[in-house]
Structure formats: C-alpha cells, structure tokens
Design a protein around this motif. Sequence first.
Motif, PDB file in Angstrom:
ATOM      1  N   GLU A  98      16.358 -33.797  10.984  1.00 28.85           N
ATOM      2  CA  GLU A  98      16.612 -35.053  11.983  1.00 28.85           C
ATOM      3  C   GLU A  98      15.661 -36.173  11.664  1.00 28.85           C
ATOM      4  O   GLU A  98      16.118 -37.369  11.674  1.00 28.85           O
ATOM      5  CB  GLU A  98      16.963 -34.616  13.360  1.00 28.85           C
ATOM      6  N   GLY A  99      14.621 -36.034  11.681  1.00 31.78           N
ATOM      7  CA  GLY A  99      13.541 -36.993  11.367  1.00 31.78           C
ATOM      8  C   GLY A  99      13.749 -37.834  10.238  1.00 31.78           C
ATOM      9  O   GLY A  99      13.558 -39.016  10.150  1.00 31.78           O
ATOM     10  N   LEU A 100      14.109 -37.005   9.204  1.00 29.57           N
ATOM     11  CA  LEU A 100      14.285 -37.466   7.896  1.00 29.57           C
ATOM     12  C   LEU A 100      15.631 -38.556   7.877  1.00 29.57           C
ATOM     13  O   LEU A 100      15.737 -39.652   7.397  1.00 29.57           O
ATOM     14  CB  LEU A 100      14.309 -36.596   6.711  1.00 29.57           C
ATOM     15  N   TRP A 101      16.680 -38.033   8.615  1.00 29.60           N
ATOM     16  CA  TRP A 101      17.799 -38.898   8.529  1.00 29.60           C
ATOM     17  C   TRP A 101      17.790 -39.978   9.141  1.00 29.60           C
ATOM     18  O   TRP A 101      18.099 -41.023   8.784  1.00 29.60           O
ATOM     19  CB  TRP A 101      18.948 -37.805   9.587  1.00 29.60           C
ATOM     20  N   ARG A 102      16.820 -40.037  10.369  1.00 28.29           N
ATOM     21  CA  ARG A 102      16.896 -41.214  11.072  1.00 28.29           C
ATOM     22  C   ARG A 102      16.061 -42.338  10.359  1.00 28.29           C
ATOM     23  O   ARG A 102      15.974 -43.517  10.463  1.00 28.29           O
ATOM     24  CB  ARG A 102      16.127 -41.043  12.512  1.00 28.29           C
ATOM     25  N   GLY A 117       9.308 -34.734  -2.245  1.00 27.71           N
ATOM     26  CA  GLY A 117       8.113 -34.833  -1.122  1.00 27.71           C
ATOM     27  C   GLY A 117       8.751 -34.681  -0.137  1.00 27.71           C
ATOM     28  O   GLY A 117       7.951 -34.587   1.003  1.00 27.71           O
ATOM     29  N   LEU A 118      10.105 -34.887   0.508  1.00 21.29           N
ATOM     30  CA  LEU A 118      10.536 -35.100   1.565  1.00 21.29           C
ATOM     31  C   LEU A 118      11.636 -33.974   1.830  1.00 21.29           C
ATOM     32  O   LEU A 118      11.496 -33.485   2.981  1.00 21.29           O
ATOM     33  CB  LEU A 118      11.306 -36.565   1.791  1.00 21.29           C
ATOM     34  N   SER A 119      12.543 -33.765   0.999  1.00 18.94           N
ATOM     35  CA  SER A 119      13.517 -32.713   1.443  1.00 18.94           C
ATOM     36  C   SER A 119      13.757 -31.639   0.217  1.00 18.94           C
ATOM     37  O   SER A 119      14.661 -30.943   0.043  1.00 18.94           O
ATOM     38  CB  SER A 119      14.948 -33.079   1.561  1.00 18.94           C
ATOM     39  N   ASP A 120      12.508 -31.532  -0.702  1.00 18.27           N
ATOM     40  CA  ASP A 120      12.793 -30.466  -1.950  1.00 18.27           C
ATOM     41  C   ASP A 120      12.156 -29.305  -1.854  1.00 18.27           C
ATOM     42  O   ASP A 120      12.044 -28.622  -2.802  1.00 18.27           O
ATOM     43  CB  ASP A 120      12.340 -31.359  -3.049  1.00 18.27           C
ATOM     44  N   SER A 121      11.431 -29.096  -0.524  1.00 14.60           N
ATOM     45  CA  SER A 121      10.528 -27.908  -0.802  1.00 14.60           C
ATOM     46  C   SER A 121      11.586 -26.467  -0.422  1.00 14.60           C
ATOM     47  O   SER A 121      12.651 -26.691  -0.071  1.00 14.60           O
ATOM     48  CB  SER A 121      10.042 -27.740   0.642  1.00 14.60           C
ATOM     49  N   SER A 122      11.445 -25.464  -0.794  1.00 13.68           N
ATOM     50  CA  SER A 122      12.265 -24.076  -0.758  1.00 13.68           C
ATOM     51  C   SER A 122      12.642 -24.071   0.654  1.00 13.68           C
ATOM     52  O   SER A 122      13.775 -23.674   0.851  1.00 13.68           O
ATOM     53  CB  SER A 122      11.195 -22.955  -1.303  1.00 13.68           C
TER      54      SER A 122
END
Length: 364
Positions: A208-212, A248-253
């Motif tokens: 949610e934080g990344l979406w905002r 770096g933002l949404s690519d972690s396993s």
Amino acid sequence: MRWERQRVVPPKGDASAPELPLGLPEGARSSSEQRPRAGLRLPDPVPIEAGTEEAYAIEIHAKSIINRVPGESQVPFRWTVNPYRGCTHSCIYCFARRTHTYLDLDAGHDFDSKIVVKVNAGALLRKELASPRWTGEAIAMGTNTDPYQRAEGRYRLTREIIAALRDRANPFSILTKGTLILRDLDLITEAAQRARVSVAVSVGSVDEGLWRAVEPGAPSPLRRLDVVRRFAEAGIGCSVLMAPILPGLSDSSAEIDRTVAAIAEAGATSLMPIVLHLRPGAREWYHEWLRSQRPELLPLYERLYRRGAYTPKSYQREVAHRVEEAKRRHGLAHPQRPENFRTQQHDPPQSDADRDRERQLTLL
C-alpha cells in the motif's frame, strides 16, 4: 497545444464551465483510502499553455479513432482505440508520458493533469466500424493511457466504445488499472458472447505504501484485485499484468511472493511479470521522484539503466525466476484461459524493446 482547432470550447464569458467531480465513482472509499479527490475543469476558450499547475479536461472532436499500429511494432494486434490522452492515474513511471510532448505539453505534471478527451469517440467509432474498409480485426484498449481513468466516470466514452464493438461483434481487449471497468461488466459480458474479448488488470505490487507513492491517482491494488475476482465470478476471466516490478522497491522474493499470492487468490487466469522500463519522458520524471523520495536507490538505478531504457537480461531473468517460483507455489504455473480470450499468431519479437512489449501484450 496541438489539436487547438479541434477543441470544443464554450463562448467567451460563458460561466458554464464547471469543475468536473472526478473522484472515484464506484462508491464510498474505505478508511484506508482517504485521499483527496481528483478534479478537472474545462479550460477557458484560450490556447492551452504547457507547464502550468492547472488541471484541465480538454475536450476535442477527433477526426479518427481507430489507430493503426506501425508495421514495425511486434505486438499481437494491429489496431488500438484511445478515448483519452494523458492520465490522472499519475503513475510516476508511465511509459506513455512522452506522448504528451507530441501535443506541445510536458511529460510530467501536464500528462497527469491536462487530459485530452475525445468527446465524439463513440459516434466516430460506430462510423469507422461500419465502413466497408473495416475488416473486423481485434482492437486493443489501454495500451497507451487508461480508458478507465477518472475522467471516464464523467464522460462514459469507454462504455460507448464497448457498446459499439458489441453491436458489431468486433473482438477487443482491455488493459486497465481502473476499477470503473466493473460498471461495464454487463456490456463486456454481452460482447464476449458475440466475439472474442479479453480483460487484463495491472497490479505490480500489493504494498500500500508503494502504491500511494508511485501510483497516486490509481485505485489501490487490492481494489484492482476485486476486479479480477468479479470477472472470474462472471465467467469472463481476467489476466493480471504484474507490472511494473520496481528495482529495489518491489523485486524482493518476499514481496513478489506476497503479490503473486494475492493475484492467485483473486482468481486470475494468468499472470505476466514486467520489469520497469524507463523510456524518455518517464525516465526523467521517475528519476526526479527517486532523487526526492528514495535517493539511496539512485546508484542501483544508474547501474541497471546505464545502457538505456531496459535492465540487463541477467536481472530480468533473476526477477522472472522469482515470479515463476511464486507462481508454482500458488497454483498459477499452468494458466487457464476461458474460451473467449483472444489469441493470435505473429512473428517473434526481434529486439529487447519488442520482447518487453510482447510479454506485456500477449495478455491481450
């Protein structure tokens, strides 16, 4: 602005140019989504200036609405329809930002706030579909800007377009982040009974934080997954474009697994990941955001994108491997396609850019 002569403008001194209430039209938002509503107003009957803070709905009469894809583009369709130019979803990374410069507007704030509205789109499409020269090929929507952005709540152009395609039994596809597509579930269902129809929703992450931060004008990812669920319940089926995956933002396993799990739970028929690509226009806007909000990631992006718009193949393979593992864990390794989903044979893409577009658009 280009298309000034095609603008629909009120007479000078006319006070009937109200602000358009373009907040999310699906109903009351949850307490987790208490964000300011977006708003556009009709501009005064003077030339539109680039680089200003004003937010406008720029109404025009388009001369044509079915657009032919350039022959060199390796994508699985030849025709598109775009009722809007610019997009109030305001996704920082949007690859289409540069197209606003073709209108003599800028790729940053103008793209988010000066929305060109082709008010005659529905009538014009009916005319072009009825032409003896039209052969009934599939038409793709949502490949440039979103047909279900907030302005659609006022103008209803996409609904008119779908009705026209339904009436001609013309196949089509839709890619969207907009939950307003649920308003048109009835028409899409009717169209799918007459021609091949496909629907795909874009969900890059469920954080949610990344979406905002990076998609400030779009509905939340969880509400988009509700769209997937509703289409699955209706028997239409809905794919998910897991895009963009942000380095770096949404690519972690862990983050990828969480997103794939949510997509699978929603009942998606298939899932396709796309790593962020940064074309001119989007590149500058996104890097400005990084410098302001996440400066610690600048060295990573400088390394990954030093050769252009696309990350190295080794990085793309690594991310794709994480997604495939998560798909196996959550039952999406073998996608199910309803009968009404359109498939099309075409030559394989020849370049990295073509391959990226191919991975995205095979959903459609």
